[in-house]
Design a protein around this motif. Structure first.
Motif, PDB file in Angstrom:
ATOM      1  N   LEU A  20     -45.265  44.049  35.444  1.00 25.69           N
ATOM      2  CA  LEU A  20     -46.244  43.562  34.475  1.00 25.69           C
ATOM      3  C   LEU A  20     -45.850  44.071  33.109  1.00 25.69           C
ATOM      4  N   VAL A  21     -45.815  43.162  32.129  1.00 27.02           N
ATOM      5  CA  VAL A  21     -45.370  43.515  30.785  1.00 27.02           C
ATOM      6  C   VAL A  21     -46.289  42.888  29.744  1.00 27.02           C
ATOM      7  N   ILE A  22     -46.202  43.426  28.531  1.00 26.21           N
ATOM      8  CA  ILE A  22     -46.813  42.775  27.371  1.00 26.21           C
ATOM      9  C   ILE A  22     -45.703  42.581  26.342  1.00 26.21           C
ATOM     10  N   SER A  23     -45.831  41.505  25.595  1.00 23.41           N
ATOM     11  CA  SER A  23     -44.833  41.210  24.569  1.00 23.41           C
ATOM     12  C   SER A  23     -45.466  40.358  23.481  1.00 23.41           C
ATOM     13  N   SER A  24     -44.721  40.157  22.425  1.00 26.95           N
ATOM     14  CA  SER A  24     -45.204  39.384  21.284  1.00 26.95           C
ATOM     15  C   SER A  24     -44.046  38.591  20.711  1.00 26.95           C
ATOM     16  N   MET A  25     -44.244  37.300  20.494  1.00 28.41           N
ATOM     17  CA  MET A  25     -43.175  36.469  19.934  1.00 28.41           C
ATOM     18  C   MET A  25     -42.817  36.902  18.516  1.00 28.41           C
ATOM     19  N   GLU A  26     -43.812  37.343  17.730  1.00 25.77           N
ATOM     20  CA  GLU A  26     -43.534  37.795  16.361  1.00 25.77           C
ATOM     21  C   GLU A  26     -42.651  39.041  16.374  1.00 25.77           C
ATOM     22  N   VAL A  27     -42.997  39.985  17.222  1.00 27.50           N
ATOM     23  CA  VAL A  27     -42.236  41.225  17.321  1.00 27.50           C
ATOM     24  C   VAL A  27     -40.868  40.948  17.942  1.00 27.50           C
ATOM     25  N   HIS A  39     -25.815  45.896  17.879  1.00 24.34           N
ATOM     26  CA  HIS A  39     -24.675  45.274  18.556  1.00 24.34           C
ATOM     27  C   HIS A  39     -23.435  45.293  17.657  1.00 24.34           C
ATOM     28  N   GLN A  40     -23.614  45.010  16.375  1.00 20.15           N
ATOM     29  CA  GLN A  40     -22.481  45.045  15.438  1.00 20.15           C
ATOM     30  C   GLN A  40     -21.876  46.443  15.348  1.00 20.15           C
ATOM     31  N   LEU A  41     -22.708  47.439  15.497  1.00 21.37           N
ATOM     32  CA  LEU A  41     -22.271  48.826  15.362  1.00 21.37           C
ATOM     33  C   LEU A  41     -21.609  49.368  16.630  1.00 21.37           C
ATOM     34  N   VAL A  42     -22.223  49.111  17.795  1.00 19.87           N
ATOM     35  CA  VAL A  42     -21.748  49.750  19.029  1.00 19.87           C
ATOM     36  C   VAL A  42     -21.385  48.768  20.142  1.00 19.87           C
ATOM     37  N   GLY A  43     -21.734  47.504  20.003  1.00 18.77           N
ATOM     38  CA  GLY A  43     -21.484  46.537  21.070  1.00 18.77           C
ATOM     39  C   GLY A  43     -22.469  46.727  22.207  1.00 18.77           C
ATOM     40  N   LEU A  44     -23.189  45.686  22.559  1.00 18.54           N
ATOM     41  CA  LEU A  44     -24.177  45.737  23.637  1.00 18.54           C
ATOM     42  C   LEU A  44     -23.815  44.697  24.692  1.00 18.54           C
ATOM     43  N   SER A  45     -24.230  44.932  25.910  1.00 20.59           N
ATOM     44  CA  SER A  45     -23.945  43.979  26.979  1.00 20.59           C
ATOM     45  C   SER A  45     -24.739  42.686  26.766  1.00 20.59           C
ATOM     46  N   ARG A  46     -24.282  41.632  27.394  1.00 20.69           N
ATOM     47  CA  ARG A  46     -24.975  40.341  27.318  1.00 20.69           C
ATOM     48  C   ARG A  46     -26.391  40.454  27.881  1.00 20.69           C
ATOM     49  N   ASN A  47     -26.541  41.222  28.973  1.00 18.00           N
ATOM     50  CA  ASN A  47     -27.877  41.403  29.564  1.00 18.00           C
ATOM     51  C   ASN A  47     -28.840  42.039  28.571  1.00 18.00           C
ATOM     52  N   VAL A  48     -28.374  43.042  27.857  1.00 22.65           N
ATOM     53  CA  VAL A  48     -29.220  43.718  26.867  1.00 22.65           C
ATOM     54  C   VAL A  48     -29.562  42.758  25.736  1.00 22.65           C
ATOM     55  N   LEU A  49     -28.565  42.041  25.246  1.00 18.95           N
ATOM     56  CA  LEU A  49     -28.801  41.114  24.134  1.00 18.95           C
ATOM     57  C   LEU A  49     -29.771  39.997  24.503  1.00 18.95           C
ATOM     58  N   ASN A  50     -29.756  39.566  25.761  1.00 18.70           N
ATOM     59  CA  ASN A  50     -30.594  38.437  26.178  1.00 18.70           C
ATOM     60  C   ASN A  50     -31.953  38.833  26.736  1.00 18.70           C
ATOM     61  N   SER A  51     -32.186  40.112  26.987  1.00 13.70           N
ATOM     62  CA  SER A  51     -33.477  40.509  27.565  1.00 13.70           C
ATOM     63  C   SER A  51     -34.597  40.344  26.533  1.00 13.70           C
ATOM     64  N   VAL A  52     -35.765  39.962  27.017  1.00 18.05           N
ATOM     65  CA  VAL A  52     -36.925  39.766  26.146  1.00 18.05           C
ATOM     66  C   VAL A  52     -37.535  41.129  25.829  1.00 18.05           C
ATOM     67  N   PRO A  53     -37.681  41.458  24.543  1.00 20.76           N
ATOM     68  CA  PRO A  53     -38.317  42.735  24.185  1.00 20.76           C
ATOM     69  C   PRO A  53     -39.757  42.777  24.719  1.00 20.76           C
ATOM     70  N   HIS A  54     -40.101  43.877  25.372  1.00 18.60           N
ATOM     71  CA  HIS A  54     -41.426  43.988  25.988  1.00 18.60           C
ATOM     72  C   HIS A  54     -41.797  45.458  26.176  1.00 18.60           C
ATOM     73  N   ILE A  55     -43.063  45.649  26.496  1.00 19.91           N
ATOM     74  CA  ILE A  55     -43.580  46.962  26.890  1.00 19.91           C
ATOM     75  C   ILE A  55     -43.937  46.844  28.362  1.00 19.91           C
TER      76      ILE A  55
END
Length: 189
Positions: A20-27, A39-55
């Motif tokens: 169960l998560v909460i999220s916000s499209m604005e955030v 990502h520009q600084l350290v490089g992130l995996s595709r999974n990290v880049l594509n995951s939806v930010p949530h609590i």
């Protein structure tokens, strides 16, 4: 006839991992921007880049009837009003020589703690303390931290959003793939 214990019953209940998560499209837009800088600084995996930010609110396992589980969840969340989530500043989980997780701190965690407790009472799984946060990126290699620290202020985030719903996700236990959307539960106005 001898019973084959290796054969799965056609009627065996499938166990699911629920999240169960909460999220916000604005955030979400803002956090994706912070992620892009990281990502520009350290490089992130595709999974990290594509995951939806949530609590994350609550994680548990459940086998059996999904409809009954959703009814119990709706009952547990009935009467809980929507609330403001205030995000304030960046921090890291992890120790010095290990991969780190960058996250945004939640200033007012009491309403999130109440949601967590309601789910914990309804679906007892593990008694664990919730540390509400919004994950920016997991798995940042320890050796890359020295690249982040001089520009840490570039990753600071301050904002707030109205938490008016809880998102219910699930995947089969043992599946490492993405979660599927089960239901969005609206909180009271």
């Amino acid at each position: 006839m001898k019973k084959d214990n290796n054969q799965m019953s056609l009627f065996a209940a499938i166990t699911y991992e629920y999240l169960l998560v909460i999220s916000s499209m604005e955030v979400e837009k803002d956090i994706r921007s912070v992620r892009a800088k990281l990502h520009q600084l350290v490089g992130l995996s595709r999974n990290v880049l594509n995951s939806v930010p949530h609590i994350s609110l609550y994680y548990f396992l459940h086998a059996g009837d999904g409809d009954t589980m959703i009814k119990r969840m709706l009952e547990a969340l009935s009467g809980i009003k929507s609330f403001q989530v205030k995000l304030e500043g960046v921090a890291f989980f992890g120790r010095e020589n290990y991969d780190r997780t960058m996250y945004i701190k939640v200033e007012n965690s009491e309403p999130i703690q109440q949601l967590h407790l309601a789910m914990q009472k309804t679906f007892p799984y593990k008694k664990e303390k919730l540390n509400p946060h919004l994950t920016v990126a997991r798995g940042i290699p320890a050796g890359k931290m020295e690249l982040i620290e001089p520009s840490l202020s570039d990753f600071e985030y301050y904002g707030e959003f109205d938490c008016a719903q809880v998102t219910v996700l699930r995947r089969m236990l043992g599946n490492e793939g993405p979660y599927e959307l089960v239901r969005i539960i609206n909180l009271e106005d």
